[in-house]
Design an enzyme around this catalytic site. Structure first.
Site, PDB file in Angstrom:
ATOM      1  N   GLY A 257     -78.634-134.280 -33.453  1.00  0.00           N
ATOM      2  CA  GLY A 257     -77.639-135.034 -33.753  1.00  0.00           C
ATOM      3  C   GLY A 257     -77.599-135.643 -35.500  1.00  0.00           C
ATOM      4  O   GLY A 257     -76.778-136.046 -36.025  1.00  0.00           O
ATOM      5  N   GLU A 299     -83.323-132.125 -29.893  1.00  0.00           N
ATOM      6  CA  GLU A 299     -83.036-130.530 -29.755  1.00  0.00           C
ATOM      7  C   GLU A 299     -81.858-131.035 -31.021  1.00  0.00           C
ATOM      8  O   GLU A 299     -80.341-130.928 -31.164  1.00  0.00           O
ATOM      9  CB  GLU A 299     -81.787-130.777 -28.405  1.00  0.00           C
ATOM     10  CG  GLU A 299     -83.021-131.505 -27.118  1.00  0.00           C
ATOM     11  CD  GLU A 299     -81.462-130.599 -26.168  1.00  0.00           C
ATOM     12  OE1 GLU A 299     -81.682-130.874 -25.507  1.00  0.00           O
ATOM     13  OE2 GLU A 299     -80.235-131.907 -26.532  1.00  0.00           O
ATOM     14  N   PRO A 300     -81.978-130.426 -32.033  1.00  0.00           N
ATOM     15  CA  PRO A 300     -81.725-130.366 -33.252  1.00  0.00           C
ATOM     16  C   PRO A 300     -80.886-128.911 -33.497  1.00  0.00           C
ATOM     17  O   PRO A 300     -81.303-128.264 -33.033  1.00  0.00           O
ATOM     18  CB  PRO A 300     -82.348-130.769 -34.436  1.00  0.00           C
ATOM     19  CG  PRO A 300     -83.622-130.135 -34.486  1.00  0.00           C
ATOM     20  CD  PRO A 300     -83.778-130.275 -32.551  1.00  0.00           C
ATOM     21  N   GLY A 301     -80.069-129.285 -33.767  1.00  0.00           N
ATOM     22  CA  GLY A 301     -78.571-127.855 -34.139  1.00  0.00           C
ATOM     23  C   GLY A 301     -78.290-127.992 -35.520  1.00  0.00           C
ATOM     24  O   GLY A 301     -78.776-127.159 -36.322  1.00  0.00           O
ATOM     25  N   ARG A 339     -63.940-126.919 -39.014  1.00  0.00           N
ATOM     26  CA  ARG A 339     -63.906-127.862 -38.881  1.00  0.00           C
ATOM     27  C   ARG A 339     -62.575-128.849 -39.878  1.00  0.00           C
ATOM     28  O   ARG A 339     -63.001-130.011 -38.922  1.00  0.00           O
ATOM     29  CB  ARG A 339     -65.429-128.709 -39.716  1.00  0.00           C
ATOM     30  CG  ARG A 339     -66.328-126.788 -38.607  1.00  0.00           C
ATOM     31  CD  ARG A 339     -68.221-127.774 -38.912  1.00  0.00           C
ATOM     32  NE  ARG A 339     -68.546-128.942 -38.940  1.00  0.00           N
ATOM     33  CZ  ARG A 339     -68.282-130.284 -39.895  1.00  0.00           C
ATOM     34  NH1 ARG A 339     -68.275-129.089 -41.358  1.00  0.00           N
ATOM     35  NH2 ARG A 339     -68.786-131.232 -40.525  1.00  0.00           N
ATOM     36  N   TYR A 343     -62.323-132.433 -37.299  1.00  0.00           N
ATOM     37  CA  TYR A 343     -62.784-133.533 -37.466  1.00  0.00           C
ATOM     38  C   TYR A 343     -62.048-133.723 -38.354  1.00  0.00           C
ATOM     39  O   TYR A 343     -62.262-135.383 -38.967  1.00  0.00           O
ATOM     40  CB  TYR A 343     -64.380-133.239 -37.214  1.00  0.00           C
ATOM     41  CG  TYR A 343     -64.704-132.325 -36.611  1.00  0.00           C
ATOM     42  CD1 TYR A 343     -64.225-132.760 -34.866  1.00  0.00           C
ATOM     43  CD2 TYR A 343     -65.503-131.719 -36.955  1.00  0.00           C
ATOM     44  CE1 TYR A 343     -65.287-132.033 -33.894  1.00  0.00           C
ATOM     45  CE2 TYR A 343     -66.307-130.690 -35.771  1.00  0.00           C
ATOM     46  CZ  TYR A 343     -65.739-130.660 -34.241  1.00  0.00           C
ATOM     47  OH  TYR A 343     -66.745-130.087 -33.608  1.00  0.00           O
ATOM     48  N   CYS A 370     -51.579-118.394 -40.133  1.00  0.00           N
ATOM     49  CA  CYS A 370     -50.405-119.273 -39.976  1.00  0.00           C
ATOM     50  C   CYS A 370     -50.102-120.743 -39.582  1.00  0.00           C
ATOM     51  O   CYS A 370     -49.856-120.805 -38.025  1.00  0.00           O
ATOM     52  CB  CYS A 370     -49.038-118.096 -39.302  1.00  0.00           C
ATOM     53  SG  CYS A 370     -49.236-116.644 -39.888  1.00  0.00           S
ATOM     54  N   GLU A 371     -50.619-121.548 -39.916  1.00  0.00           N
ATOM     55  CA  GLU A 371     -50.630-122.951 -39.821  1.00  0.00           C
ATOM     56  C   GLU A 371     -51.238-123.786 -41.077  1.00  0.00           C
ATOM     57  O   GLU A 371     -51.780-123.698 -41.900  1.00  0.00           O
ATOM     58  CB  GLU A 371     -52.193-123.358 -38.459  1.00  0.00           C
ATOM     59  CG  GLU A 371     -52.071-123.040 -37.486  1.00  0.00           C
ATOM     60  CD  GLU A 371     -51.244-123.285 -36.618  1.00  0.00           C
ATOM     61  OE1 GLU A 371     -51.593-124.635 -36.872  1.00  0.00           O
ATOM     62  OE2 GLU A 371     -50.908-122.972 -35.813  1.00  0.00           O
ATOM     63  N   TYR A 400     -72.053-124.798 -37.002  1.00  0.00           N
ATOM     64  CA  TYR A 400     -70.110-125.013 -36.329  1.00  0.00           C
ATOM     65  C   TYR A 400     -69.471-124.336 -36.904  1.00  0.00           C
ATOM     66  O   TYR A 400     -68.154-124.759 -37.366  1.00  0.00           O
ATOM     67  CB  TYR A 400     -70.131-125.713 -35.859  1.00  0.00           C
ATOM     68  CG  TYR A 400     -71.110-126.846 -35.498  1.00  0.00           C
ATOM     69  CD1 TYR A 400     -71.630-126.402 -33.571  1.00  0.00           C
ATOM     70  CD2 TYR A 400     -72.114-127.896 -35.334  1.00  0.00           C
ATOM     71  CE1 TYR A 400     -72.184-127.145 -33.012  1.00  0.00           C
ATOM     72  CE2 TYR A 400     -73.301-128.380 -34.356  1.00  0.00           C
ATOM     73  CZ  TYR A 400     -73.168-127.999 -33.338  1.00  0.00           C
ATOM     74  OH  TYR A 400     -73.792-128.426 -32.468  1.00  0.00           O
TER      75      TYR A 400
HETATM   76  C1  LIG Z   1     -74.464-130.096 -29.678  1.00  0.00           C
HETATM   77  C2  LIG Z   1     -75.611-131.032 -28.668  1.00  0.00           C
HETATM   78  C3  LIG Z   1     -77.257-130.791 -29.274  1.00  0.00           C
HETATM   79  C4  LIG Z   1     -77.130-131.116 -31.378  1.00  0.00           C
HETATM   80  O1  LIG Z   1     -76.645-131.864 -32.210  1.00  0.00           O
HETATM   81  P1  LIG Z   1     -76.918-131.790 -32.977  1.00  0.00           P
HETATM   82  O2  LIG Z   1     -75.773-132.351 -33.687  1.00  0.00           O
HETATM   83  O3  LIG Z   1     -75.793-130.043 -34.142  1.00  0.00           O
HETATM   84  O4  LIG Z   1     -77.706-131.377 -33.616  1.00  0.00           O
HETATM   85  C5  LIG Z   1     -78.376-131.332 -28.971  1.00  0.00           C
HETATM   86  N1  LIG Z   1     -77.929-131.441 -27.735  1.00  0.00           N
HETATM   87  C6  LIG Z   1     -76.733-131.342 -27.000  1.00  0.00           C
HETATM   88  C7  LIG Z   1     -76.652-131.820 -25.377  1.00  0.00           C
HETATM   89  C8  LIG Z   1     -75.931-131.003 -27.653  1.00  0.00           C
HETATM   90  O5  LIG Z   1     -74.642-130.627 -27.037  1.00  0.00           O
END
Ligand SMILES: *Cc1c(COP(=O)(O)O)cnc(C)c1O
Length: 441
Positions: A257, A299-301, A339, A343, A370-371, A400
């Site tokens: 997050g 868990e960074p994404g 996005r 959002y 077409c939106e 994303y």
């Molecule tokens: C999406 C997600 C993440 C990653 O979130 P980011 O905002 O991209 O860092 C980590 N854990 C879980 C369970 C998620 O669903």
């Protein structure tokens, strides 16, 4: 002509400007890349991705030693090469579907170091994940626990499981990406007693081995106090479960997050400093509650891949509705950049040939779907003379975007070109209309 002050547009160190004003990404010419690979085009700075992995891994090792783990939430950007990079960097991964698992398998990723997420794992997904030896399942709800128990039982195995818990925290981010509140569709809440019921259930199932607890409070979070509050609540829950059930969690996953910069007004986050803060809190609360130190996972994404990405487009129509609004249309749109539609997200968009040029035209950059909602960025300033054939760059598109891209209007998805050490190579080729029609029988 006055030179536009562009300092505020340099929202990440991998963005720079050539002598003549051309936008550079990872030190490379964006115009040459657009020419070579055509547009729309996703660029990914491999060196930046690796740097971000190391920032997390080093900080977590410093604070938690070998009790610390970093899992890349691969839904942020998922293709084979990314999993190879994660394998090489020694990261774990999160997966949420058979498709992500299959891609990781093809990259030779060691899946014992993976967490299987999702709020609704199908039996087929559970089977597939077990077939491929996914190390940990993060169970969202009771039905899922029963399904895992049944399928593991049929195989005569035991599955390691973490329970997804909602700590009841509002992360002060957009509603659509807030996931830690009591009424979230994800997980079981502490407040309602369901988290305890889930724990009791998991402990009663012979083919489920309960490793600990997981939470993820939301995305695009800038406020470290959100994580500190999460630590307090989750460690408190671990203590309560020990006292009530005699069960001591071995693992606590604090989710992902951390926020990234899309526009100049987004703050810069020092990830290492944030992890140190979280680490100090974990150590002190563990002492205070007299519980054994659990393994700690992040868990960074987004924060691993977002600013490693940039999207290049070619301008088509420029429509000036006198007295109302100006539209600059590009050869992509919500199909590669969803996005805004989801959002209302903001972006920095620059003219690649000369970022110093006066930006004397307020406009919306729109796609070709077409939106009416098919918008890349609204109310931004671009040079008045921008026109057909010019290249525009959207910054911070590594997370994303490719992973959320669609074929709406049967528009093929752009390729992903990786940049590393001054070179470039294709990691995902451009989709063709033949690819799109290939499934029609
Ligand atoms: C999406 C997600 C993440 C990653 O979130 P980011 O905002 O991209 O860092 C980590 N854990 C879980 C369970 C998620 O669903």
């Amino acid at each position: 002509m006055t030179r536009t002050d562009i300092a505020s547009d340099i929202i990440c160190e991998n963005i720079s400007v050539a002598e003549d004003g051309e936008l550079l990404f990872a030190g490379q010419s964006t115009l040459a890349l657009a020419e070579k690979y055509k547009t729309p085009l996703y660029l990914m700075d491999e060196d930046r991705i690796r740097e971000r992995c190391r920032t997390y891994l080093d900080a977590v090792a410093e604070v938690f030693g070998d009790r610390g783990h970093v899992m890349y939430a691969s839904k942020a950007c998922s293709f084979k090469r990314i999993y190879e990079i994660m394998r090489e960097e020694g990261m774990g991964i999160d997966v949420v579907s058979s498709g992500e698992i299959c891609t990781a398998v093809k990259a030779g990723f060691p899946l014992e170091n993976a967490y299987f997420h999702s709020n609704n794992k199908t039996d087929a997904d559970i089977e597939y994940a077990m077939d491929n030896g996914v190390g940990f399942f993060v169970a969202d709800n009771a039905e899922e626990l029963y399904a895992i128990e049944r399928i593991a039982g049929e195989r005569g195995t035991s599955q390691r499981v973490l329970l997804r818990i909602t700590p009841g925290i509002d992360p002060h981010t957009y509603e659509a990406v807030a996931t830690g509140k009591v009424d979230s569709k994800f997980g079981s809440a502490i407040e309602t007693g369901q988290a305890r019921e889930m724990t009791e259930l998991a402990l009663s199932l012979p083919h489920v081995s309960l490793e600990g607890f997981h939470c993820h409070v939301g995305s695009q979070v800038f406020d470290a106090s959100v994580y500190l509050a999460t630590v307090d609540i989750m460690l408190g829950f671990i203590r309560d479960m020990r006292d009530a059930l005699g069960y001591t969690a071995r693992r606590l996953d604090l989710g992902g997050g951390f926020g990234v910069r899309y526009v100049a007004s987004d703050p810069v986050i020092d990830i290492a400093a944030n992890i140190r803060l979280v680490g100090e809190r974990v150590h002190s609360v563990v002492r205070e509650l007299s519980i054994p130190m659990p393994d700690i996972c992040f868990e960074p994404g987004r924060s691993i891949v977002a600013d490693a990405g940039m999207t290049l487009y070619t301008v088509g129509t420029v429509k000036k509705i006198t007295g109302y609004k100006n539209y600059v249309s590009v050869d992509g749109g919500m199909t590669d950049s969803p996005r805004y539609v989801l959002y209302g997200s903001k972006y920095t968009v620059l003219s690649a040939k000369n970022v110093y040029e006066d930006r004397d035209m307020n406009c919306s950059v729109v796609g070709r779907c077409c939106e009416s909602g098919d918008i890349i960025a609204e109310n931004i300033d671009l040079p008045e003379n921008i026109g057909r054939g010019d290249i525009l760059a959207t910054l911070t598109t590594g997370a994303y975007h490719y992973s959320m891209a669609s074929n709406y209007n049967r528009i093929p998805r752009p390729p992903v070109v990786m940049l590393s050490g001054g070179d470039s190579y294709v990691a995902v080729r451009r989709e063709s209309v033949e690819d799109i029609t290939a499934l029609d029988v």
